[in-house]
Design a protein around this motif. Structure first.
Motif, PDB file in Angstrom:
ATOM      1  N   HIS A   1       0.820  -1.212   0.000  1.00 36.15           N
ATOM      2  CA  HIS A   1       0.000   0.000   0.000  1.00 36.15           C
ATOM      3  C   HIS A   1       0.857   1.267   0.000  1.00 36.15           C
ATOM      4  N   LEU A   2       2.057   1.157   0.609  1.00 35.54           N
ATOM      5  CA  LEU A   2       2.944   2.319   0.606  1.00 35.54           C
ATOM      6  C   LEU A   2       3.579   2.532  -0.773  1.00 35.54           C
ATOM      7  N   VAL A   3       3.817   1.422  -1.458  1.00 36.19           N
ATOM      8  CA  VAL A   3       4.352   1.523  -2.814  1.00 36.19           C
ATOM      9  C   VAL A   3       3.305   2.166  -3.732  1.00 36.19           C
ATOM     10  N   THR A   4       2.056   1.751  -3.569  1.00 39.97           N
ATOM     11  CA  THR A   4       0.965   2.358  -4.349  1.00 39.97           C
ATOM     12  C   THR A   4       0.875   3.848  -4.049  1.00 39.97           C
ATOM     13  N   LYS A   5       0.954   4.148  -2.776  1.00 42.10           N
ATOM     14  CA  LYS A   5       0.856   5.548  -2.358  1.00 42.10           C
ATOM     15  C   LYS A   5       1.999   6.385  -2.937  1.00 42.10           C
ATOM     16  N   ALA A   6       3.168   5.753  -3.024  1.00 44.95           N
ATOM     17  CA  ALA A   6       4.323   6.466  -3.575  1.00 44.95           C
ATOM     18  C   ALA A   6       4.145   6.777  -5.056  1.00 44.95           C
ATOM     19  N   GLY A   7       3.289   5.994  -5.735  1.00 46.17           N
ATOM     20  CA  GLY A   7       3.029   6.305  -7.140  1.00 46.17           C
ATOM     21  C   GLY A   7       3.214   5.171  -8.125  1.00 46.17           C
ATOM     22  N   ILE A   8       3.332   3.928  -7.615  1.00 40.79           N
ATOM     23  CA  ILE A   8       3.470   2.790  -8.525  1.00 40.79           C
ATOM     24  C   ILE A   8       2.202   1.937  -8.443  1.00 40.79           C
TER      25      ILE A   8
ATOM     26  N   LEU B   1     -13.440   2.219  -8.206  1.00 38.30           N
ATOM     27  CA  LEU B   1     -13.495   3.034  -6.983  1.00 38.30           C
ATOM     28  C   LEU B   1     -12.606   2.448  -5.890  1.00 38.30           C
ATOM     29  N   VAL B   2     -12.540   1.129  -5.825  1.00 38.24           N
ATOM     30  CA  VAL B   2     -11.636   0.492  -4.861  1.00 38.24           C
ATOM     31  C   VAL B   2     -10.204   0.944  -5.129  1.00 38.24           C
ATOM     32  N   GLY B   3      -9.851   1.008  -6.395  1.00 31.40           N
ATOM     33  CA  GLY B   3      -8.511   1.449  -6.774  1.00 31.40           C
ATOM     34  C   GLY B   3      -8.224   2.881  -6.355  1.00 31.40           C
ATOM     35  N   ARG B   4      -9.262   3.694  -6.260  1.00 36.05           N
ATOM     36  CA  ARG B   4      -9.076   5.100  -5.882  1.00 36.05           C
ATOM     37  C   ARG B   4      -8.864   5.286  -4.384  1.00 36.05           C
ATOM     38  N   HIS B   5      -9.257   4.291  -3.629  1.00 39.61           N
ATOM     39  CA  HIS B   5      -9.279   4.529  -2.188  1.00 39.61           C
ATOM     40  C   HIS B   5      -7.923   4.727  -1.535  1.00 39.61           C
ATOM     41  N   THR B   6      -6.855   4.300  -2.219  1.00 45.08           N
ATOM     42  CA  THR B   6      -5.522   4.617  -1.682  1.00 45.08           C
ATOM     43  C   THR B   6      -5.287   6.123  -1.739  1.00 45.08           C
ATOM     44  N   ARG B   7      -6.002   6.783  -2.617  1.00 45.13           N
ATOM     45  CA  ARG B   7      -5.826   8.222  -2.792  1.00 45.13           C
ATOM     46  C   ARG B   7      -6.694   9.044  -1.839  1.00 45.13           C
TER      47      ARG B   7
ATOM     48  N   PRO C   1      -1.119   6.728 -10.658  1.00 43.81           N
ATOM     49  CA  PRO C   1       0.309   6.411 -10.558  1.00 43.81           C
ATOM     50  C   PRO C   1       1.173   7.256 -11.486  1.00 43.81           C
ATOM     51  N   GLY C   2       2.458   7.265 -11.183  1.00 45.42           N
ATOM     52  CA  GLY C   2       3.438   7.846 -12.097  1.00 45.42           C
ATOM     53  C   GLY C   2       4.087   6.746 -12.913  1.00 45.42           C
TER      54      GLY C   2
END
Ligand SMILES: Nc1ncnc2c1ncn2[C@@H]1O[C@H](COP(=O)(O)OP(=O)(O)O)[C@@H](O)[C@H]1O
Ligand SMILES: [Mg+2]
Length: 307
Positions: A89-96, A116-122, A186-187
């Motif tokens: 989850h931290l990797v996702t948050k970082a942008g991957i 929408l599930v995919g958006r929830h990290t944001r 993501p970036g």
């Protein structure tokens, strides 16, 4: 950041050379087995990079090391100059963001809900307001839905927003995985065999989609067995064999390298492991047909015994 052409058929790259992802000396051991051996890989912003290699070469394991699913035995992975913590989850948050070789969707949720599930990290910070369901929550929710619909539009699934994910044909499930991954904004997007089980038209459409993603300013690292797809698409290709990076270079350099032809193109490259059985058979046929090397078959036997 949508600049000029969106036709996407030309492999013209606009990499600006800023390193985005940098994996250094990554080693992954499972007991006595070393699945990834000292692999270095860089992905620059604006690039589409391919990762190819025979089944069991360690490609997915390497992805798992990049995305925090596995903690590498040795080595490090950094993103935009910062070492990534090995927590998905931290990797996702970082942008991957990533998709999986074996599709991982919420089968009984709708297409829109999956995105929408995919958006929830944001939108984590909204937990309290989500409980209270105040105006801030409703505003954020509306924004999320609008963005999710935009992504469904982008991936060609808008017309199926309220269908259950499990009712989508296989090719569209793969697209939905991509839409969901994009929802975390993501970036860098990692795709693990995005065209596995697709017919040639779906594969072409996926190629266009990956170009369009790159044109939105998102770098892509893609594992695929379809050589035409890879060599059309990628600015750079790295080849893994037995966990080691055999060669890395432009499509032209890689596809004419003798070792690649012998070690990789010679192998029967059907994705029989992992994926749902339904696509395994046809997959192999498609792969063989897209190989550029006409005598690929003759090298197949050698590969089996090759260390
Ligand atoms: N969790 C695991 N435990 C033990 N061995 C694993 C694990 N994941 C992968 N492997 C092994 O690592 C090797 C590389 O697998 P994988 O990364 O899936 O290859 P590829 O994606 O290139 O086909 C294989 O021999 C596989 O069996
Ligand atoms: Mg794999």
């Amino acid at each position: 950041m949508t600049t000029t052409e969106t036709t996407g058929t030309a492999p013209a790259a606009q990499p600006d050379g800023t390193p985005l992802l940098h994996a250094s000396g990554v080693i992954m051991r499972f007991g006595g087995l070393t699945a990834v051996r000292n692999v270095d890989l860089t992905v620059n912003s604006g690039e589409i990079v391919g990762l190819i290699g025979p089944n069991g070469a360690g490609k997915t394991t390497f992805f798992n090391c990049l995305t925090g699913l596995y903690v590498p035995t040795e080595g490090s992975v950094s993103y935009r100059g910062t070492v990534l913590p090995p927590k998905p989850h931290l990797v996702t948050k970082a942008g991957i963001a990533r998709t999986f070789q074996n599709i991982r969707l919420f089968a009984n949720m709708t297409v829109l809900e999956n995105v929408l599930v995919g958006r929830h990290t944001r939108t984590r910070e909204g937990l309290l307001s989500a409980l209270i369901r105040g105006p801030r929550y409703h505003k954020a929710e509306a924004r999320s839905r609008a963005r999710a619909m935009e992504l469904l539009e982008f991936t060609g699934l808008a017309g199926k927003a309220d269908h259950l994910a499990r009712n989508l044909p296989y090719g569209e499930q793969r697209k939905l995985e991509i839409a969901r991954a994009l929802a975390s904004e993501p970036g860098l997007l990692l795709l693990d065999e995005p065209t596995a089980g697709m017919n040639p038209q779906e594969t072409r459409a996926t190629e266009e989609l990956v170009f369009a993603i790159r044109d939105q300013g998102i770098a892509v690292l893609v594992i695929e067995h379809d050589m035409r797809f890879i060599f059309n698409l990628c600015d750079r290709v790295a080849v893994l064999v037995q966990g080691q990076k055999l060669i890395e270079g432009t499509s032209d350099v890689v596809q004419s390298d003798d070792r690649v032809i012998a070690a990789y193109l010679g192998e029967p490259i059907a994705t029989t492991e992992g994926d749902a059985g339904t696509d395994a058979g046809t997959d192999g046929a498609t792969d063989a047909e897209t190989d550029t090397d006409p005598d690929g078959g003759s090298a197949a036997g050698e590969q089996e015994n090759d260390r």
